[in-house]
Design an enzyme around this catalytic site. Structure first.
Site, PDB file in Angstrom:
ATOM      1  N   HIS A 241     -10.316   2.269  -3.776  1.00 21.24           N
ATOM      2  CA  HIS A 241     -10.877   0.951  -4.114  1.00 21.24           C
ATOM      3  C   HIS A 241     -12.369   0.989  -3.796  1.00 21.24           C
ATOM      4  O   HIS A 241     -12.762   1.427  -2.719  1.00 21.24           O
ATOM      5  CB  HIS A 241     -10.176  -0.146  -3.314  1.00 21.24           C
ATOM      6  N   ARG A 384      -4.907   3.145 -12.241  1.00 17.22           N
ATOM      7  CA  ARG A 384      -4.252   1.843 -12.450  1.00 17.22           C
ATOM      8  C   ARG A 384      -5.273   0.751 -12.738  1.00 17.22           C
ATOM      9  O   ARG A 384      -6.299   0.634 -12.056  1.00 17.22           O
ATOM     10  CB  ARG A 384      -3.458   1.461 -11.200  1.00 17.22           C
TER      11      ARG A 384
HETATM   12  P1  FAD Z   1       5.095  -2.481  -0.177  1.00 13.98           P
HETATM   13  O1  FAD Z   1       4.733  -3.877  -0.428  1.00 13.98           O
HETATM   14  O2  FAD Z   1       4.100  -1.635   0.501  1.00 13.98           O
HETATM   15  O3  FAD Z   1       6.442  -2.461   0.675  1.00 13.98           O
HETATM   16  C1  FAD Z   1       6.937  -1.263   1.206  1.00 13.98           C
HETATM   17  C2  FAD Z   1       7.986  -1.586   2.230  1.00 13.98           C
HETATM   18  O4  FAD Z   1       8.696  -0.416   2.617  1.00 13.98           O
HETATM   19  C3  FAD Z   1       7.419  -2.166   3.515  1.00 13.98           C
HETATM   20  O5  FAD Z   1       8.263  -3.211   3.911  1.00 13.98           O
HETATM   21  C4  FAD Z   1       7.516  -0.992   4.498  1.00 13.98           C
HETATM   22  O6  FAD Z   1       7.602  -1.385   5.836  1.00 13.98           O
HETATM   23  C5  FAD Z   1       8.816  -0.355   4.020  1.00 13.98           C
HETATM   24  N1  FAD Z   1       8.995   1.046   4.386  1.00 13.98           N
HETATM   25  C6  FAD Z   1       8.190   2.097   4.107  1.00 13.98           C
HETATM   26  N2  FAD Z   1       8.728   3.230   4.598  1.00 13.98           N
HETATM   27  C7  FAD Z   1       9.897   2.896   5.175  1.00 13.98           C
HETATM   28  C8  FAD Z   1      10.902   3.621   5.871  1.00 13.98           C
HETATM   29  N3  FAD Z   1      10.813   4.946   6.106  1.00 13.98           N
HETATM   30  N4  FAD Z   1      11.987   2.954   6.332  1.00 13.98           N
HETATM   31  C9  FAD Z   1      12.100   1.614   6.162  1.00 13.98           C
HETATM   32  N5  FAD Z   1      11.159   0.874   5.532  1.00 13.98           N
HETATM   33  C10 FAD Z   1      10.085   1.506   5.050  1.00 13.98           C
HETATM   34  N6  FAD Z   1      -1.810  -5.028  -6.475  1.00 13.98           N
HETATM   35  C11 FAD Z   1      -1.900  -5.966  -7.433  1.00 13.98           C
HETATM   36  O7  FAD Z   1      -1.213  -5.886  -8.457  1.00 13.98           O
HETATM   37  N7  FAD Z   1      -2.744  -7.023  -7.264  1.00 13.98           N
HETATM   38  C12 FAD Z   1      -3.524  -7.166  -6.161  1.00 13.98           C
HETATM   39  O8  FAD Z   1      -4.250  -8.128  -6.047  1.00 13.98           O
HETATM   40  C13 FAD Z   1      -3.454  -6.172  -5.156  1.00 13.98           C
HETATM   41  N8  FAD Z   1      -4.237  -6.255  -4.048  1.00 13.98           N
HETATM   42  C14 FAD Z   1      -4.067  -5.335  -3.064  1.00 13.98           C
HETATM   43  C15 FAD Z   1      -4.803  -5.465  -1.885  1.00 13.98           C
HETATM   44  C16 FAD Z   1      -4.584  -4.605  -0.835  1.00 13.98           C
HETATM   45  C17 FAD Z   1      -5.383  -4.741   0.433  1.00 13.98           C
HETATM   46  C18 FAD Z   1      -3.632  -3.568  -0.956  1.00 13.98           C
HETATM   47  C19 FAD Z   1      -3.376  -2.629   0.178  1.00 13.98           C
HETATM   48  C20 FAD Z   1      -2.926  -3.415  -2.133  1.00 13.98           C
HETATM   49  C21 FAD Z   1      -3.131  -4.287  -3.194  1.00 13.98           C
HETATM   50  N9  FAD Z   1      -2.426  -4.169  -4.385  1.00 13.98           N
HETATM   51  C22 FAD Z   1      -2.549  -5.119  -5.346  1.00 13.98           C
HETATM   52  C23 FAD Z   1      -1.394  -3.157  -4.531  1.00 13.98           C
HETATM   53  C24 FAD Z   1      -0.028  -3.825  -4.283  1.00 13.98           C
HETATM   54  O9  FAD Z   1      -0.153  -4.761  -3.242  1.00 13.98           O
HETATM   55  C25 FAD Z   1       1.028  -2.832  -3.906  1.00 13.98           C
HETATM   56  O10 FAD Z   1       0.997  -1.730  -4.762  1.00 13.98           O
HETATM   57  C26 FAD Z   1       2.414  -3.476  -4.006  1.00 13.98           C
HETATM   58  O11 FAD Z   1       2.431  -4.632  -3.216  1.00 13.98           O
HETATM   59  C27 FAD Z   1       3.462  -2.490  -3.536  1.00 13.98           C
HETATM   60  O12 FAD Z   1       4.676  -3.160  -3.398  1.00 13.98           O
HETATM   61  P2  FAD Z   1       5.950  -2.339  -2.933  1.00 13.98           P
HETATM   62  O13 FAD Z   1       7.043  -3.317  -2.788  1.00 13.98           O
HETATM   63  O14 FAD Z   1       6.136  -1.178  -3.810  1.00 13.98           O
HETATM   64  O15 FAD Z   1       5.535  -1.732  -1.505  1.00 13.98           O
HETATM   65  C1  SIN Z   2      -8.204  -6.458  -5.389  1.00 13.80           C
HETATM   66  O1  SIN Z   2      -8.012  -7.652  -5.183  1.00 13.80           O
HETATM   67  O2  SIN Z   2      -9.318  -5.966  -5.576  1.00 13.80           O
HETATM   68  C2  SIN Z   2      -7.034  -5.541  -5.425  1.00 13.80           C
HETATM   69  C3  SIN Z   2      -6.387  -5.637  -6.723  1.00 13.80           C
HETATM   70  C4  SIN Z   2      -5.490  -4.483  -6.972  1.00 13.80           C
HETATM   71  O3  SIN Z   2      -5.394  -3.552  -6.180  1.00 13.80           O
HETATM   72  O4  SIN Z   2      -4.862  -4.518  -8.026  1.00 13.80           O
END
Ligand code: FAD
Ligand code: SIN
Length: 518
Positions: A241, A384
């Site tokens: 980022h 992405r």
């Molecule tokens: P996560 O939300 O990361 O959830 C993973 C889960 O798995 C967590 O609960 C974790 O504790 C658990 N876990 C991991 N390993 C284990 C294990 N071994 N055993 C048990 N549990 C485990 N995307 C957008 O589309 N829009 C945005 O505005 C945006 N902003 C972002 C801002 C930030 C600061 C960040 C970091 C990311 C952002 N993204 C955004 C990306 C997006 O947030 C993530 O890609 C998305 O939320 C991932 O969702 P997920 O459910 O796949 O994983």
């Molecule tokens: C951001 O708000 O800049 C993050 C958005 C994203 O990771 O998609």
């Protein structure tokens, strides 16, 4: 032993959405969610910008969102996946709203739409600058209302149960029978036997140390799937980022949302020069790979440690209203955005590749599914598009749910042995874990960052081998602990990133190797 119909590993947007959908439709089926920290801790919780969805049919269209996604992905997206995800967006958003998620409205009472890098139109729905926090809140509330979901916080999935992990398993195919899970409070390892397992374990940011991700993002799901011999692809495409808040000593980085540039902020170097128009005609709103690579170029040319985001020309009242969290965080760092520029630097943010899945979220292992950031669907290609990640997780959670509504894939009946830790001891040398972690993160940052070279990548492999050997030895002799498992997982992920980087001979999107310049 715990027995369940569905084992879901992870409680971010991907895991929770799937769990809600399946539990609502099938009250007689049970779902166990294991999650390694507090139930809300996830990358999802920190999402700022929002969810990209085509809503305004006067200015926007599916066609435009598809084109923007394909351009960002630099020729490596799967076009049929892109079309499917984008067209499903509005329905999935409606569902989120039905479950109680609040998104901001504009003065006419319609959903307020923001803009981010690489988007040709305003199409990002958001809740202030804490969209992920609001989504996570609403999903967890719904999960707690459903009696057939059990959520187990502080439970760490160690390994998937397949014939590759458990020698006693006789299985003609390659199937997944659940996972071994560590109760982090008691130290007990449970065998969780599941008809179907969903990896929803999120990202890998911590492999790089300097990251926008929280400390849970250690790539556990990708590493578990890799050890189980699932197909893993596109690991070279790590998204950096462009604008993480620069802190002199900071490892973890607060994000200054791309939506701030969508709101009109400029990037400047220390001399005050607005450099982005020199690199791309979209200037600050070029896609993330281009902005990060341009900042990297500026830093190399000037020798500076960071650049600046200038918001001083913006309507500050409107800024505070849209970005209250960012405004406050800056003030905490003695940055008054009305007068001061925000120091920013790129940080590792998102994994574009991961566990290969088809449109139903099926991996190459039977009865194992993957969803969200740990999966590789083909939507993102080499880079992405902003705010397409939450969208992807919502759409694929739905597709996996739909698959399970229509299919009942049976598993062979087998005996699963309990976790065997005979001959292991409680490790006394914690310094070995901490030291190797620091070495790994420094290696990835210095040798496998935004700009790579064959020489650095090859050298990285050699250094990684040393870390790998020491940590494997420690793992074999130690009672299981979360920090050791996470380190082992991050080493596996680093190995995948470096090797898949070396296999790529053409620069694309977020992958840039100086030896590939023809
Ligand atoms: P996560 O939300 O990361 O959830 C993973 C889960 O798995 C967590 O609960 C974790 O504790 C658990 N876990 C991991 N390993 C284990 C294990 N071994 N055993 C048990 N549990 C485990 N995307 C957008 O589309 N829009 C945005 O505005 C945006 N902003 C972002 C801002 C930030 C600061 C960040 C970091 C990311 C952002 N993204 C955004 C990306 C997006 O947030 C993530 O890609 C998305 O939320 C991932 O969702 P997920 O459910 O796949 O994983
Ligand atoms: C951001 O708000 O800049 C993050 C958005 C994203 O990771 O998609």
């Amino acid at each position: 032993m715990i027995s369940t119909n569905y084992l879901v590993i992870g409680s971010g947007v991907a895991g929770l959405t799937f769990s809600i959908k399946i539990a609502e439709k099938f009250p007689d089926r049970n779902v166990v969610i294991v999650t390694k920290s507090d139930e809300e801790e996830s990358n999802t919780k920190y999402a700022q910008g929002g969810v990209a969805v085509v809503l305004d049919s006067e200015t926007d269209s599916f066609k435009k969102h598809i084109e923007d996604t394909l351009i960002a992905g630099d020729g490596l997206c799967d076009e049929s996946v892109v079309e499917m995800v984008i067209k499903e967006g509005p329905k999935r958003l409606e569902e989120l709203i039905l479950w109680g998620t609040n998104f901001d409205l504009n003065p006419s009472g319609n959903l307020d739409l923001g803009k981010e890098g690489g988007h040709s139109e305003y199409r990002v729905v958001h809740h202030k600058d804490i969209t992920g926090y609001e989504i996570e809140r609403a999903l967890l509330k719904r999960v707690h209302q459903l009696k057939n979901i059990t959520i187990l916080p502080n439970h760490f999935a160690i390994d998937l149960i397949t014939k590759h992990q458990v020698k006693q398993i006789e299985d003609k195919e390659l199937s997944c029978f659940g996972a071994y899970v560590l109760d982090q409070k008691t130290g007990h390892v449970y065998t969780v036997k599941a008809d179907n397992t969903l990896l929803a374990s999120g990202g890998i940011g911590c492999v790089y140390g300097h990251t926008t991700n929280p400390i849970i993002a250690t790539g556990d799901g990708v590493a578990m799937a890799y050890r189980a011999k699932a197909k893993i692809k596109d690991m070279e495409f790590i998204q950096f980022h462009p604008t993480a808040l620069y802190e002199e000593k900071g490892e973890s980085s607060f994000l200054i949302s791309e939506a701030v540039r969508g709101f009109g902020a400029y990037l400047r170097n220390k001399e005050g020069y607005r450099f982005m128009p020199d690199y791309d005609k979209r200037a600050e709103l070029a896609s993330r790979d281009i902005v990060s690579q341009s900042i990297d170029d500026q830093l190399k040319k000037t020798g500076d440690s960071h650049v600046f985001l200038d918001c001083t020309h913006l309507d500050i009242k409107a800024f505070k209203n849209h970005f209250p969290n960012i405004y406050e965080k800056c003030l905490e760092h003695h940055i008054d955005i009305e007068k001061d520029w925000i120091p920013v630097v790129p940080a590792s943010h998102y994994l574009c590749g991961g566990i290969v899945v088809d449109k139903d979220g099926k991996t190459s292992i039977s009865n194992l599914f993957a969803c969200g950031e740990c999966s590789r669907t083909g939507l993102h290609g080499a880079n992405r598009l902003a705010s397409n990640s939450l969208l992807e997780a919502l759409v694929y959670a739905h597709n996996i749910f739909k698959y399970h509504s229509e299919h009942d894939d049976s598993l062979p009946k087998i005996e699963i042995p309990d976790w065997n830790d005979e001959g292991t001891i409680i490790p006394k040398e914690h310094i070995l874990i901490q030291h190797n972690l620091k070495q790994l993160q420094a290696l990835m940052r210095d040798y496998v960052g935004i700009v790579r070279s064959d020489k650095r990548l090859k050298s990285a492999i050699k250094h990684l081998d040393l870390i790998y050997n020491e940590v494997e030895e420690l793992y074999k002799e130690s009672k299981i602990s979360t920090s050791l498992c996470e380190l082992r997982n991050m080493i596996n992920v680093a190995h995948l990133i470096i090797n898949q980087s070396l296999e790529r001979t053409e620069n694309k999107g977020g992958y840039y190797n100086i030896d590939n310049i023809k």
